[in-house]
Scaffold this active site. Sequence first.
Site, short mmCIF file in Angstrom:
data_model
loop_
_atom_site.label_atom_id
_atom_site.label_comp_id
_atom_site.label_asym_id
_atom_site.label_seq_id
_atom_site.Cartn_x
_atom_site.Cartn_y
_atom_site.Cartn_z
N HIS A 304 0.83 -1.22 0.00
CA HIS A 304 0.00 0.00 0.00
C HIS A 304 0.87 1.27 0.00
O HIS A 304 2.03 1.21 -0.35
CB HIS A 304 -0.98 -0.03 1.17
CG HIS A 304 -1.71 -1.34 1.28
ND1 HIS A 304 -2.77 -1.66 0.48
CD2 HIS A 304 -1.48 -2.43 2.06
CE1 HIS A 304 -3.18 -2.89 0.78
NE2 HIS A 304 -2.42 -3.38 1.73
N GLU A 319 -2.48 0.51 8.00
CA GLU A 319 -1.57 -0.59 7.64
C GLU A 319 -0.35 -0.10 6.88
O GLU A 319 0.76 -0.58 7.10
CB GLU A 319 -2.33 -1.62 6.79
CG GLU A 319 -1.48 -2.82 6.41
CD GLU A 319 -2.00 -3.59 5.22
OE1 GLU A 319 -3.19 -3.45 4.88
OE2 GLU A 319 -1.21 -4.32 4.61
N HIS A 373 2.65 -6.88 4.97
CA HIS A 373 1.27 -6.41 5.16
C HIS A 373 0.82 -6.68 6.58
O HIS A 373 1.48 -7.37 7.35
CB HIS A 373 0.32 -7.14 4.19
CG HIS A 373 0.47 -6.73 2.78
ND1 HIS A 373 -0.42 -5.90 2.14
CD2 HIS A 373 1.44 -7.02 1.87
CE1 HIS A 373 -0.02 -5.70 0.89
NE2 HIS A 373 1.11 -6.36 0.70
N GLU A 435 1.20 -11.53 6.31
CA GLU A 435 0.13 -10.85 7.05
C GLU A 435 0.50 -10.96 8.53
O GLU A 435 0.20 -11.94 9.20
CB GLU A 435 -1.24 -11.48 6.76
CG GLU A 435 -1.74 -11.28 5.33
CD GLU A 435 -2.24 -9.86 5.04
OE1 GLU A 435 -2.06 -8.96 5.88
OE2 GLU A 435 -2.81 -9.66 3.94
ZN LIG Z 1 -2.21 -5.11 2.92
#
Ligand SMILES: [Zn+2]
Length: 472
Positions: A304, A319, A373, A435
């Site tokens: 991102h 995030e 992430h 994640e």
């Molecule tokens: Zn992400």
Amino acid sequence: MMKKFSFLVMIIIFVMVFPGKGQAASGHSNIYLDGTELVLATNAKIETIQNNVMIPVRVVVENLGFKVAWDKSKQSVTINNDSTVIHLVVNNKSGYVNGNEVTLPIGPALKTDTVLVPIRFVSEQLGLQVNWDNVTKRVYLISSNTGNGKPDPNPDKEPGTEPTTPAELALINSLSYSDNRLMISTTGSIEPKVSVMTSPNRIVIDIPYAKFSESFGTSQQLDSYLQGSFHVVGYPDIEQVRYSLYNNSPSTVRIVMDLNYAKDYTIYAEGSLLIVALKTSDSPNPGTPVGGNGKKIAVIDAGHGNQDPGAIGITGKKEKNFNLAVALKVDKLLKNEPKIDGVLTRSNDIFLELKERVKIANDLKADVFISIHANSSGSSAASGTETYYKNDRSKALANVMHKYLVRATGFKDRGVRYGNFHVIRETNMAAVLLESGYLSNKQDEAGLFTESLQNRVAQGIVDGIKEYLGVK
Ligand SMILES: [Zn+2]
């Protein structure tokens, strides 16, 4: 032609230009439309407001025969011809073009009976070609109908069928600084010209026949002067990187590395990547390409960025900030690994499209690709750490990385999983997407934004890469 939308567009553009902080705003506008200088009324004055160059829309538009209606009670300006209506409100960033809402970087300002409008609104929303000569401080406005400032050789052609700018311009997609290197991701062929300057020390890279890509511009990395900058943290030799659309004839992107000390450099291309490597005490041989001397290449991708925040945590944390913080820590750790070259897809809060992240890794022929992430779930109860892979070749890397990641976060182990994510599907090397935890979970979110957990995750990522690559 007068009634074509593109022409109206061009007119609004008189709201334009004057890149370069601190100059402009003198009233010497030197604005040329298709080769003819425009004369502004004596009381028309160009101003800089909050870093936006503003120019009086009324004077210019009226000079060109369009209607301008000013509604004092509503503080609104309506500009129209037979086919197009543009509606703007003073101090309001929202405007309308033929009923469609458009957003201005700064609302129009009311000054001495005329409305000033920011240049960015015009350049982005209305699409006139603007040629800016930084030496003479002149602005050349070129209608999309003529393309070159000369009379249209084919006035009967359908509007919109011709490109408004030369198709050959190369694109600058992104800039990232890691491991003592500035990486410029490009599309198309470029011939950079580099010069070294002193007082202050800086390296200036001019790339003629290039412009910023659409994603670069639309993600607000460029201000209304079509320029921007980012600070480089953790590298004492360099202060910041600045960039601008320096010239428009030819369209030239200028990138400046502001140095704290005079440094030698090497510049070279890796596929579509232009790399400027600084010679520093911890990078004594910048001439070595990324991955030279048998080094392994690890591309670290902070997910991102900029207008794309990724997941929003239960208390509002973003995030993208976690991802970048960890990536920067990984970069600092990899800098000390003599057998690994680390490359960040982004080193600041910029936005890169997924395909650009992939292209960087593929162009570098990286050995591993690690995308960082944090997760989110509709249920605040969901928590824990997951590692995703897409292709069989990535499974061994996923297993190793997950082992270190779970240890680093201390969160619930949710396992190694198969996931069809773009960045781990389209990359050509072993690639994983981490994640780290669930931002939608209160405990996970709190932990992910602690320095200690981020340090452990970064160290875990480096340890995992080393184990997988068999690097001691
Ligand atoms: Zn992400």
